[in-house]
Motif scaffolding. Sequence first.
Motif, PDB file in Angstrom:
ATOM      1  N   GLU A  45       6.272   9.985 -10.958  1.00  0.00           N
ATOM      2  CA  GLU A  45       5.300   8.898 -10.906  1.00  0.00           C
ATOM      3  C   GLU A  45       5.316   8.124 -12.232  1.00  0.00           C
ATOM      4  O   GLU A  45       5.248   6.896 -12.255  1.00  0.00           O
ATOM      5  N   GLU A  75       0.552   4.065  -9.927  1.00  0.00           N
ATOM      6  CA  GLU A  75       1.552   5.110 -10.193  1.00  0.00           C
ATOM      7  C   GLU A  75       1.161   5.921 -11.428  1.00  0.00           C
ATOM      8  O   GLU A  75       1.331   7.136 -11.464  1.00  0.00           O
ATOM      9  N   HIS A  78      -1.346   8.287 -10.219  1.00  0.00           N
ATOM     10  CA  HIS A  78      -0.734   9.385  -9.459  1.00  0.00           C
ATOM     11  C   HIS A  78      -0.171  10.448 -10.404  1.00  0.00           C
ATOM     12  O   HIS A  78      -0.334  11.641 -10.187  1.00  0.00           O
ATOM     13  N   GLU A 158      -0.844   4.892  -1.376  1.00  0.00           N
ATOM     14  CA  GLU A 158       0.566   4.550  -1.210  1.00  0.00           C
ATOM     15  C   GLU A 158       0.817   3.461  -0.172  1.00  0.00           C
ATOM     16  O   GLU A 158       1.764   2.695  -0.302  1.00  0.00           O
TER      17      GLU A 158
END
Lengths: 322, 92
Positions: A45, A75, A78, A158
């Motif tokens: 990520e 990201e 994440h 996502e």
Amino acid sequence: MDTEALQQSFNEKIDKDIRIEPKDWMPADYRKTLIRQIGQHAHSEIVGMLPEANWITRAPTLRRKCILIAKVQDEAGHGLYLYCAAETLNITREEMTEQLLTGKAKYSSIFNYPTLSWADMGAIGWLVDGAAIINQIPLCRTSYGPYARGMVRICKEESFHQRQGFDILLSLCRGSEAQKAMAQDALNRWWWPSLMMFGPRDADSPHTIQSMKWKIKRFTNDELRQKFVDMCAQQVEVLGLQIPDPELKWNEARGHYDFGEIHWDEFWNVVKGNGPCNKERIAARTRAHEEGEWVRRAALAYAQKQKSGISESQTAKATIKE
Amino acid sequence: MEQPLWEVFIRSRQGLDHKHVGSLHAADAKMAIESARDVYTRRMEGVSIWVVESKHIHASNPEEAGSFFDPAEDKIYRHPTFYKLPDEVEYM
Ligand SMILES: [Fe+2]
Ligand SMILES: [Fe+2]
């Protein structure tokens, strides 16, 4: 409880789909496998922000720029959810960062390919995030609680990533001939590396069987790859582009698309560190880490100072009252 | 030198409880709250954030969960369904 009884109660939980939580007993190899997998996932990520960040300043419109920034921020988020999940298994963030920067830990090979045109932002969103979604949805039910909960959050975010990518490609495909050619070129370059994201063939994936038994993994690499190919083979028609695989063909008997063989030499070569951008990516992460060092130090020093400042003023007050 | 770990709790809507959502590293509480906003509420998932340093959390021992929670197990009379009411009683 002795180890045998602990192992027994662990097995029962796995059988009954009861999640394993950080303080529960777990076999050493289960812990090790999770640390490796969640760590790899977190690193992916974080490194995955680099190829896309490359285009933030050159996004064609303000709207596209805002969207791309939002995606890259997701990201980063994440990566943080996943690092925290891994930390519950008794590895520190420092150790994980160290493993990434020294090359001891891997990240997804896809991020070792360069982003050469704006259309690559479309191809990455559609294919790379698309492949990530297919990998990640079953992980929402993975047997380790913190990992599963992190994946639920990630999966919610996502789907915007995949759609914005598809939207970029769709706009290019509906534009001029040159724009459509740019989209096709991006698809040509990203297709095969995307298929590689699912990892080696089942026969060459020694960890898969044990991971399936532990219910860390719910589907094999080849099963997930097939799902991805089936999905893309249909969506590509909406774009009016060609998937660069002459062997891609619907197979009525199997109920799936057949597809050509992946160049496994290329896959292993990139995994071993010899892809087009491996060195550049790690150099960028190392620079970011080193240049951030003084900020982390300053923040800690400030926190220390505030803390001692507060206790000093409290003592002062206490003394006055007396 | 690692930044301390903080546990993050978020109230998703006014009127609901704060719920544990995850953790993060930060030098102090102010930074932890700002980072928690960026990490856990990018899509309006919260109207209020609590952070507490992870080292201050004390937990029950999962290995003793059986005996620890056992006292509540056989007290089914604590539930309304334990009591059979005559049909004539409509709402109770
Ligand atoms: Fe992601
Ligand atoms: Fe994504």
